[in-house]
Write an enzyme that holds these catalytic residues in place. Structure first.
Site, PDB file in Angstrom:
ATOM      1  N   HIS A  32      53.596  36.387  36.507  1.00 48.15           N
ATOM      2  CA  HIS A  32      52.406  35.568  36.703  1.00 48.15           C
ATOM      3  C   HIS A  32      51.340  36.314  37.510  1.00 48.15           C
ATOM      4  O   HIS A  32      50.139  36.229  37.208  1.00 48.15           O
ATOM      5  CB  HIS A  32      52.795  34.267  37.413  1.00 48.15           C
TER       6      HIS A  32
ATOM      7  N   GLU B 128      49.576  38.694  35.265  1.00 48.19           N
ATOM      8  CA  GLU B 128      48.629  37.957  34.416  1.00 48.19           C
ATOM      9  C   GLU B 128      47.293  37.751  35.128  1.00 48.19           C
ATOM     10  O   GLU B 128      46.225  37.871  34.529  1.00 48.19           O
ATOM     11  CB  GLU B 128      49.227  36.618  34.006  1.00 48.19           C
ATOM     12  N   HIS B 129      47.350  37.435  36.434  1.00 49.41           N
ATOM     13  CA  HIS B 129      46.123  37.283  37.223  1.00 49.41           C
ATOM     14  C   HIS B 129      45.407  38.626  37.395  1.00 49.41           C
ATOM     15  O   HIS B 129      44.190  38.728  37.237  1.00 49.41           O
ATOM     16  CB  HIS B 129      46.456  36.732  38.608  1.00 49.41           C
TER      17      HIS B 129
ATOM     18  N   GLU C  23      44.164  38.817  45.327  1.00 46.69           N
ATOM     19  CA  GLU C  23      44.775  37.932  44.330  1.00 46.69           C
ATOM     20  C   GLU C  23      46.094  37.338  44.829  1.00 46.69           C
ATOM     21  O   GLU C  23      46.482  36.247  44.408  1.00 46.69           O
ATOM     22  CB  GLU C  23      44.992  38.684  43.013  1.00 46.69           C
TER      23      GLU C  23
ATOM     24  N   GLU D 298      47.830  28.739  44.916  1.00 45.07           N
ATOM     25  CA  GLU D 298      48.282  28.045  43.704  1.00 45.07           C
ATOM     26  C   GLU D 298      49.710  27.517  43.890  1.00 45.07           C
ATOM     27  O   GLU D 298      50.038  26.409  43.452  1.00 45.07           O
ATOM     28  CB  GLU D 298      48.223  29.005  42.513  1.00 45.07           C
TER      29      GLU D 298
END
Length: 267
Positions: free
Chosen positions: A58, A61-62, A131, A138
């Protein structure tokens, strides 16, 4: 079907080509529309991660949206939006997918962008530091949202001890601890041509799609390592978690059939 030669899939309107590298290219032409939906499907997700790597799919992906050797994050974000298109991505327990929607005339632009972020992301330490904070926020939001958290609780209860039971976002301590080298090594190991599908649906020429994929995508040959087999180590379990929220979230599940089982459709 010979590699690099398009084949009409039996009983469908789809065409498929396997390039010499192992990269699969699939398309469905829908001539009644003027748009194309495009996806780069990488056959890797949470179930492919070791416990110490949980959350890295994940995070990658960011990170690929934060810049490449030739584009800044701002240029990536505006690349398709400025021509009426859309760029997005998601991570699941079994795939990471990068998607684009554009008018048919902008197919090459979309392929160029998708190949740039998936093959040539810069993953700079500065962007990685920023990030990590975004992903940790999140994670906090997901843990504070019962309708999100229930799915992770169910997976952990059903697949206890198995990679499929771990949260896709991973724990914050893992995310904070990832180094740039962790990401580059994971990509080199898993973003392999034989484990990736490029798919498109809309007013798209399969021959043109294959030509553009040959031109722009540069994934290493081979396949990613096989994940741990899907096997439950426990029988029926009940997991009740008390929170301060006024709502109750309930999830009930049971073993089913494998993806390729003939009983899946009747079920």
């Amino acid at each position: 079907m010979s590699k690099g030669t398009p084949a009409k899939l039996k009983g469908s309107d789809y065409q498929k080509t396997v390039l010499p590298s192992g990269l699969r290219v699939l398309s469905e032409r829908i001539p009644s529309v003027r748009s194309i939906s495009l996806g780069v499907w990488v056959d890797v997700g949470g179930r492919n991660e070791a416990k110490s790597e949980n959350g890295i799919s994940h995070l990658i992906e960011h990170m690929v949206f934060k810049g490449t050797a030739t584009r800044s994050s701002k240029e990536i974000a505006s690349s398709l939006e400025s021509i009426g298109g859309h760029l997005n991505a998601f991570t699941s327990r079994e795939q990471t997918c990068y998607t684009a929607r554009i008018l048919d005339e902008h197919l090459e632009t979309a392929i160029d962008i998708l190949s740039d972020i998936t093959c040539r992301a810069s993953l700079t330490p500065t962007n990685l530091k920023k990030e990590k904070m975004v992903v940790c926020e999140e994670i906090r939001e997901s843990n504070d949202t019962p309708s999100d958290r229930i799915h992770d609780l169910f997976a952990d209860t059903f697949w206890v001890g198995h990679p499929l039971g771990r949260p896709i976002l991973g724990p914050s301590e893992n995310v904070i601890g990832f180094k740039r080298k962790s990401l580059t090594e994971y990509i080199a190991r898993n973003y392999r041509a034989g484990s990736i599908i490029i798919s498109a649906a809309g007013n798209v020429s399969h021959r043109k799609l294959v030509t553009l994929c040959r031109k722009y995508f540069e994934f290493a040959e081979g396949q990613r390592p096989a994940p741990v087999g899907a096997k439950r180590e426990s029988e029926q379990r009940v997991n009740v978690v008390q929170t301060e929220h006024s709502q109750v979230q309930l999830s009930l599940g049971f073993p089913g059939f494998g993806f390729g089982a003939k009983e899946k459709i009747p079920l």
